[in-house]
Every structure is written in C-alpha cells, then in structure tokens.
Motif scaffolding. Structure first.
Motif, PDB file in Angstrom:
ATOM      1  N   VAL A   1     -10.291   9.462 -11.869  1.00 42.28           N
ATOM      2  CA  VAL A   1      -9.476  10.580 -12.423  1.00 42.28           C
ATOM      3  C   VAL A   1      -8.011  10.629 -12.152  1.00 42.28           C
ATOM      4  O   VAL A   1      -7.172  11.322 -13.025  1.00 42.28           O
ATOM      5  N   CYS A   2      -7.631   9.734 -11.393  1.00 38.91           N
ATOM      6  CA  CYS A   2      -6.025   9.527 -10.872  1.00 38.91           C
ATOM      7  C   CYS A   2      -5.242   9.126 -12.046  1.00 38.91           C
ATOM      8  O   CYS A   2      -5.413   8.026 -12.742  1.00 38.91           O
ATOM      9  N   PRO A   3      -4.344  10.184 -12.469  1.00 34.53           N
ATOM     10  CA  PRO A   3      -3.683   9.828 -13.780  1.00 34.53           C
ATOM     11  C   PRO A   3      -2.558   8.732 -13.562  1.00 34.53           C
ATOM     12  O   PRO A   3      -2.103   7.980 -14.494  1.00 34.53           O
ATOM     13  N   MET A   4      -2.290   8.291 -12.315  1.00 32.96           N
ATOM     14  CA  MET A   4      -1.347   7.463 -12.094  1.00 32.96           C
ATOM     15  C   MET A   4      -2.055   5.879 -11.736  1.00 32.96           C
ATOM     16  O   MET A   4      -1.346   4.850 -11.366  1.00 32.96           O
ATOM     17  N   GLY A   5      -3.582   5.986 -11.620  1.00 36.52           N
ATOM     18  CA  GLY A   5      -4.159   4.733 -11.566  1.00 36.52           C
ATOM     19  C   GLY A   5      -4.157   4.157 -10.182  1.00 36.52           C
ATOM     20  O   GLY A   5      -4.198   3.023  -9.843  1.00 36.52           O
ATOM     21  N   ILE A   6      -3.752   5.168  -9.295  1.00 37.90           N
ATOM     22  CA  ILE A   6      -3.752   4.626  -7.612  1.00 37.90           C
ATOM     23  C   ILE A   6      -5.255   4.263  -7.256  1.00 37.90           C
ATOM     24  O   ILE A   6      -6.313   4.889  -7.522  1.00 37.90           O
TER      25      ILE A   6
ATOM     26  N   GLU B   1       0.889  -1.188   0.149  1.00 35.84           N
ATOM     27  CA  GLU B   1      -0.089  -0.043   0.149  1.00 35.84           C
ATOM     28  C   GLU B   1       0.889   1.346  -0.121  1.00 35.84           C
ATOM     29  O   GLU B   1       0.666   2.322  -0.668  1.00 35.84           O
ATOM     30  N   ALA B   2       1.776   1.089   0.703  1.00 35.69           N
ATOM     31  CA  ALA B   2       3.014   2.416   0.731  1.00 35.69           C
ATOM     32  C   ALA B   2       3.541   2.537  -0.403  1.00 35.69           C
ATOM     33  O   ALA B   2       3.680   3.674  -0.924  1.00 35.69           O
ATOM     34  N   PHE B   3       3.706   1.475  -1.169  1.00 35.18           N
ATOM     35  CA  PHE B   3       4.303   1.664  -2.492  1.00 35.18           C
ATOM     36  C   PHE B   3       3.561   2.316  -3.660  1.00 35.18           C
ATOM     37  O   PHE B   3       3.805   3.079  -4.452  1.00 35.18           O
TER      38      PHE B   3
ATOM     39  N   GLY C   1      -8.957  15.281   1.755  1.00 34.71           N
ATOM     40  CA  GLY C   1      -9.086  14.887   0.482  1.00 34.71           C
ATOM     41  C   GLY C   1      -8.053  13.996   0.278  1.00 34.71           C
ATOM     42  O   GLY C   1      -7.192  13.829   1.203  1.00 34.71           O
ATOM     43  N   MET C   2      -8.146  13.190  -0.957  1.00 32.21           N
ATOM     44  CA  MET C   2      -7.352  12.116  -1.277  1.00 32.21           C
ATOM     45  C   MET C   2      -5.892  12.677  -1.444  1.00 32.21           C
ATOM     46  O   MET C   2      -4.855  11.879  -1.172  1.00 32.21           O
ATOM     47  N   GLN C   3      -5.796  13.781  -1.750  1.00 29.56           N
ATOM     48  CA  GLN C   3      -4.378  14.323  -2.016  1.00 29.56           C
ATOM     49  C   GLN C   3      -3.586  14.234  -0.789  1.00 29.56           C
ATOM     50  O   GLN C   3      -2.229  14.283  -0.738  1.00 29.56           O
ATOM     51  N   VAL C   4      -4.318  14.416   0.312  1.00 29.05           N
ATOM     52  CA  VAL C   4      -3.633  14.383   1.756  1.00 29.05           C
ATOM     53  C   VAL C   4      -3.485  12.984   2.274  1.00 29.05           C
ATOM     54  O   VAL C   4      -2.559  12.536   2.813  1.00 29.05           O
ATOM     55  N   MET C   5      -4.677  12.268   2.000  1.00 25.29           N
ATOM     56  CA  MET C   5      -4.636  10.998   2.377  1.00 25.29           C
ATOM     57  C   MET C   5      -3.822   9.941   1.796  1.00 25.29           C
ATOM     58  O   MET C   5      -3.054   9.177   2.587  1.00 25.29           O
ATOM     59  N   VAL C   6      -3.475  10.028   0.387  1.00 23.63           N
ATOM     60  CA  VAL C   6      -2.470   9.114  -0.174  1.00 23.63           C
ATOM     61  C   VAL C   6      -1.149   9.231   0.512  1.00 23.63           C
ATOM     62  O   VAL C   6      -0.579   8.369   0.964  1.00 23.63           O
ATOM     63  N   PRO C   7      -0.436  10.446   0.801  1.00 22.19           N
ATOM     64  CA  PRO C   7       0.685  10.520   1.518  1.00 22.19           C
ATOM     65  C   PRO C   7       0.456   9.872   3.151  1.00 22.19           C
ATOM     66  O   PRO C   7       1.621   9.368   3.395  1.00 22.19           O
ATOM     67  N   MET C   8      -0.440  10.262   3.579  1.00 26.34           N
ATOM     68  CA  MET C   8      -0.583   9.693   5.070  1.00 26.34           C
ATOM     69  C   MET C   8      -0.620   8.153   4.787  1.00 26.34           C
ATOM     70  O   MET C   8      -0.235   7.737   6.006  1.00 26.34           O
ATOM     71  N   VAL C   9      -1.165   7.630   4.153  1.00 28.43           N
ATOM     72  CA  VAL C   9      -1.049   6.198   4.017  1.00 28.43           C
ATOM     73  C   VAL C   9       0.338   5.550   4.027  1.00 28.43           C
ATOM     74  O   VAL C   9       0.808   4.702   4.789  1.00 28.43           O
ATOM     75  N   ARG C  10       1.270   6.420   3.351  1.00 22.72           N
ATOM     76  CA  ARG C  10       2.556   5.945   3.499  1.00 22.72           C
ATOM     77  C   ARG C  10       3.353   6.272   4.996  1.00 22.72           C
ATOM     78  O   ARG C  10       3.962   5.048   5.423  1.00 22.72           O
ATOM     79  N   VAL C  11       2.877   7.207   5.677  1.00 30.32           N
ATOM     80  CA  VAL C  11       3.137   7.302   7.009  1.00 30.32           C
ATOM     81  C   VAL C  11       2.455   6.316   7.792  1.00 30.32           C
ATOM     82  O   VAL C  11       3.159   5.863   8.613  1.00 30.32           O
TER      83      VAL C  11
ATOM     84  N   CYS D   1       1.639   8.550  -6.101  1.00 28.13           N
ATOM     85  CA  CYS D   1       0.982   9.899  -6.156  1.00 28.13           C
ATOM     86  C   CYS D   1       1.921  10.983  -6.536  1.00 28.13           C
ATOM     87  O   CYS D   1       3.021  11.367  -5.959  1.00 28.13           O
ATOM     88  N   VAL D   2       1.374  11.811  -7.704  1.00 25.75           N
ATOM     89  CA  VAL D   2       2.353  12.716  -8.213  1.00 25.75           C
ATOM     90  C   VAL D   2       1.724  14.193  -7.568  1.00 25.75           C
ATOM     91  O   VAL D   2       2.154  15.373  -7.836  1.00 25.75           O
ATOM     92  N   GLN D   3       0.747  13.953  -6.705  1.00 31.91           N
ATOM     93  CA  GLN D   3       0.289  15.387  -6.225  1.00 31.91           C
ATOM     94  C   GLN D   3      -0.460  16.378  -7.133  1.00 31.91           C
ATOM     95  O   GLN D   3      -0.348  17.558  -7.094  1.00 31.91           O
ATOM     96  N   CYS D   4      -1.199  15.913  -7.953  1.00 36.69           N
ATOM     97  CA  CYS D   4      -1.764  16.625  -9.047  1.00 36.69           C
ATOM     98  C   CYS D   4      -2.686  17.548  -8.722  1.00 36.69           C
ATOM     99  O   CYS D   4      -3.100  18.451  -9.459  1.00 36.69           O
ATOM    100  N   GLY D   5      -3.654  16.933  -7.828  1.00 39.21           N
ATOM    101  CA  GLY D   5      -4.788  17.435  -7.337  1.00 39.21           C
ATOM    102  C   GLY D   5      -5.926  17.339  -8.202  1.00 39.21           C
ATOM    103  O   GLY D   5      -6.950  17.878  -7.841  1.00 39.21           O
ATOM    104  N   LEU D   6      -5.887  16.427  -9.168  1.00 37.91           N
ATOM    105  CA  LEU D   6      -7.228  16.090  -9.896  1.00 37.91           C
ATOM    106  C   LEU D   6      -8.102  15.469  -8.983  1.00 37.91           C
ATOM    107  O   LEU D   6      -9.377  15.631  -8.993  1.00 37.91           O
ATOM    108  N   CYS D   7      -7.901  14.863  -8.084  1.00 38.56           N
ATOM    109  CA  CYS D   7      -8.662  13.925  -6.939  1.00 38.56           C
ATOM    110  C   CYS D   7      -9.468  15.002  -6.231  1.00 38.56           C
ATOM    111  O   CYS D   7     -10.629  15.017  -5.990  1.00 38.56           O
TER     112      CYS D   7
END
Length: 127
Positions: free
Chosen positions: A88-93, A17-19, A45-55, A24-30
C-alpha cells in the motif's frame, strides 16, 4: 584490502537503504493495513521503522545500543511479517528489503556489543 572492500560495500548498501527510507512521506497507510499494529501493542509500525532505518544506516545511529534495542523490541520481535505495508505504500518503498537490511545491522552490532548469540535472534530472519 578485501576487508575494506566489504566495509565499503556495506556502507554503500546502508546509504542506498537510507535513501529509500528518506522517500517515506509519513502518510500512515502502512499502519492502517498492518495486522501487527494496534493501540496498546508493542509494535511501533513501519511508519516509525522507516525513519529508524535512516538513523541506523548512519555509523553513529548503528552504534547506539538503546536505539538498536528499541528496534529489536518494537519492530523486529513484533512484526508478524504479513507485509501488506509494502503493497500500500504510495512511494513504493521496499519495506521488507529495508527491514531485512536493518535486521542484519541490528544482529551484527548487538552481537558485537553484547555478545548475543545468533540463536537468540532467529525470529524474523526471513523477513
């Protein structure tokens, strides 16, 4: 021995999950498409949640109760579950998968640390 295997499976899952979150490229589309995200609302928002997952996926991050509480208040309780962010995630996360995994981490660790009952955390279980 079986117990150790489960811990290792959970650790492997958290690493996966961290990988995924690290892509995430932090594009903000989410945030642009999110029905839960508005100025002044409690949802980060998910732009904050995704890096939070890594932590949270790391052992030290998951033990930080203040971070878990912030996740619970600003992501878990605030996401309406529309999940357009994933489309809408361009990285397909796989945002919903990350969120489901992080929800389980949060519930388990908060339950252990604070003695919270599962009934208090039912909202969003299917996310």
């Amino acid at each position: 021995m079986v117990g150790r295997g489960r811990v290792n499976e959970q650790d492997n899952r958290s690493q996966e999950e961290a990988f995924l979150a690290s892509q995430c490229v932090q594009c903000g589309l989410c945030l642009e498409i999110c029905t839960s995200y508005e100025d002044g609302r409690e949802f980060y928002g998910m732009q904050v949640m995704v890096p939070m997952v890594r932590v949270l996926a790391g052992s030290a991050g998951g033990k930080d109760l203040s971070l878990l509480e912030q996740y619970r208040e600003h992501i878990y309780k605030s996401c309406e579950g529309f999940n357009a962010c994933e489309h809408v995630c361009p990285m397909g996360i796989p945002v919903t998968e990350l969120m489901a995994h992080t929800n389980s981490i949060m519930k388990r660790r908060l339950h252990m640390e604070e003695g919270i009952t599962g009934g208090e955390l039912e909202k969003g279980d299917s996310i």
